[in-house]
Design a protein around this motif. Structure first.
Motif, short mmCIF file in Angstrom:
data_model
loop_
_atom_site.label_atom_id
_atom_site.label_comp_id
_atom_site.label_asym_id
_atom_site.label_seq_id
_atom_site.Cartn_x
_atom_site.Cartn_y
_atom_site.Cartn_z
N GLU A 95 31.40 48.12 0.55
CA GLU A 95 31.60 47.27 -0.62
C GLU A 95 30.36 46.42 -0.79
O GLU A 95 30.09 45.52 0.01
CB GLU A 95 32.84 46.39 -0.45
N PRO A 154 28.75 41.98 -5.67
CA PRO A 154 28.76 42.21 -7.12
C PRO A 154 27.40 41.86 -7.73
O PRO A 154 26.75 40.89 -7.33
CB PRO A 154 29.86 41.27 -7.62
N THR A 155 26.97 42.68 -8.65
CA THR A 155 25.70 42.47 -9.34
C THR A 155 25.95 42.39 -10.84
O THR A 155 26.90 42.99 -11.36
CB THR A 155 24.71 43.60 -9.04
N ARG A 175 29.53 52.46 -6.22
CA ARG A 175 29.24 51.82 -7.50
C ARG A 175 29.18 52.85 -8.63
O ARG A 175 28.85 54.00 -8.43
CB ARG A 175 27.91 51.05 -7.42
#
Length: 465
Positions: free
Chosen positions: A405, A408-409, A142
């Motif tokens: 992976e 998503p945030t 990230r």
């Protein structure tokens, strides 16, 4: 009173008491509250691993070994115009949000920068500008970590790096040696050879330093004996141990340093006991001190191998997860985890793909020339990170490895309490708010009580806000 109450009292006094305002103006900064104590040295290694690695990772290259990547030892001033606002705090007096900045790793930034001091046995890493300071490692690749501490504590992809300095020296020695990498057709051959070596990864007092460290002083002390044989023998042993330490300063032979010189040092001890010059007071004192120092060198050096040998271990590479991250199984190191690693924490299956994580399993990574063990972040680690962030109000740092992976945030922003307070001229009053109501009340009270210093100061503050 509790710590929370102490904080509330101090904050109220610093914002509303004229006495505290005058004292604050004289000192030029806000007084510290109960929880705003400077980070202690015992917290220095907690987020970055062992003491041996304080200058390597985890608050990397912190000044004076403290748990901080910043040079300043003073708390950042806050709460005044032109200064940052105080972040929102939980009941324990810690910020609810912690900000992290990503730092890129340059390929091979530390390769060829590691060496071992043949005399002291310490591993020396030459820091370069291409290798950043960082506190944690993110295995999800990230560019931004969550801000809320509650989300960070539940994140399975963030790890605390603990440097394996001797294995870093092994790895770089094997990697830069052309003969060492001409093994079988295995991309991880150098890593396997590095991990399979028996070594002491814990930062404890051991016998890896050269006897020359002691004989450099014994050579001078022995001159008090006024005995040519003892003096010349001490000088000869000092030169010999220095030569042996330099010759055996390799990953394969560094452990044989003391073994090769032990017979000569024992013979020197016997020479002192047999001759023991004592014709005068100076000779007797010199002989006694020389004998004592030789004995101390043997006890602190050679005999130290017995209590520390059980912590030596090696690893077998179980699986390669990619991105130079490996699951390894430890062999040996009896009591190592209980003495140095603390409670057993499982690595999440989302990272390793292993559902049954055993106590002798370790997650080891090679970060552009630096060998580190990746340990899951505990609640205590996040508490220390929050203290560090609240102390400096500067973003902590992390490096990102695209191994997994993560879901998503949403993109988060810091609360307004973390922004810079504008100067008084730039703070217009907001109509129909509590401040305006309070201002009206204060003005009425000033007319009734014929003006007081307290009310004048309160009115000035509310008008500025």
């Amino acid at each position: 009173t509790t710590q929370t109450k102490q904080h509330a009292r101090v904050t109220f006094e610093c914002d509303c008491s004229p006495r505290c305002v005058r004292r604050r103006n004289r000192q030029g900064k806000m007084p510290k509250s109960a929880w705003e104590e400077a980070p202690q040295d015992d917290d220095a290694s907690s987020l970055g691993g062992d003491d041996q690695g304080q200058s390597i990772t985890g608050f990397l290259f912190g000044s004076k070994g403290k748990a901080s990547p910043y040079n300043s030892d003073d708390m950042v001033q806050r709460g005044q115009p032109g200064q940052p606002r105080q972040p929102k705090l939980d009941p324990e007096g810690l910020p609810l949000q912690v900000r992290f900045n990503r730092k890129p790793l340059q390929p091979g930034a530390l390769l060829g920068k590691c060496r071992r001091n043949a005399m002291t046995g310490e591993i020396v890493l030459q820091k370069t500008n291409a290798y950043p300071n960082f506190q944690v490692v993110d295995l999800a690749g990230r560019t931004q970590l969550p801000l809320n501490r509650a989300d960070l504590e539940q994140d399975p992809y963030i790890f605390r790096p603990v440097p394996l300095l001797y294995r870093t020296w092994f790895y770089q020695s094997f990697f830069t040696d052309p003969d060492a990498i001409r093994g079988p057709a295995d991309l991880d051959f150098v890593i396997r050879k590095t991990l399979s070596a028996l070594a002491l990864d814990a930062s404890i007092w051991d016998s890896r330093w050269s006897p020359m460290m002691a004989y450099a002083l014994i050579m001078f002390i022995s001159s008090l004996t006024c005995d040519e044989t003892i003096i010349m023998s001490a000088a000869g042993i000092g030169i010999l141990t220095c030569a042996i330490a330099s010759a055996t300063n390799t990953p394969e032979a560094y452990g044989k340093d003391r073994m090769l010189s032990l017979p000569i040092r024992l013979a020197y001890l016997a020479l002192i006991v047999i001759t023991f010059p004592s014709k005068s007071m100076i000779e007797a004192i010199g002989s006694a001190i020389t004998l004592l120092m030789v004995l101390m060198e043997l006890v602190a050096g050679d005999l130290q191998i017995f209590p520390t040998y059980r912590f030596h271990c090696s690893y077998t590479l179980k699986s390669s997860l990619g991105c130079r991250v490996y699951v390894c199984e430890r062999h040996g190191g009896s009591g190592l985890k209980e003495a140095f690693d603390g409670p057993f924490v499982r690595v999440d299956e989302k990272v390793t793909g292993i559902s049954t994580w055993q106590e002798d399993f370790h997650l080891i990574a090679e970060l552009e020339g630096l060998m580190v063990e990746l340990k899951p972040m505990l609640r205590e680690d996040w508490t220390r990170a929050a203290k560090e962030y609240n102390w400096h109000l500067k973003a902590l740092t992390f490096v990102s490895v695209p191994l997994c992976e993560a879901p998503p945030t949403k993109v988060e922003v810091l609360d307004e309490e973390c922004e810079i307070i504008p100067p008084k001229p730039g703070r217009p009053a907001i109509r129909n708010t509590t401040q305006i109501d309070s201002l009206s009340t204060f003005r009425e009270a000033r007319e009734v009580f014929d003006s007081t210093e307290h009310l004048d100061w309160m009115i000035e503050e509310v008008e500025a806000s």
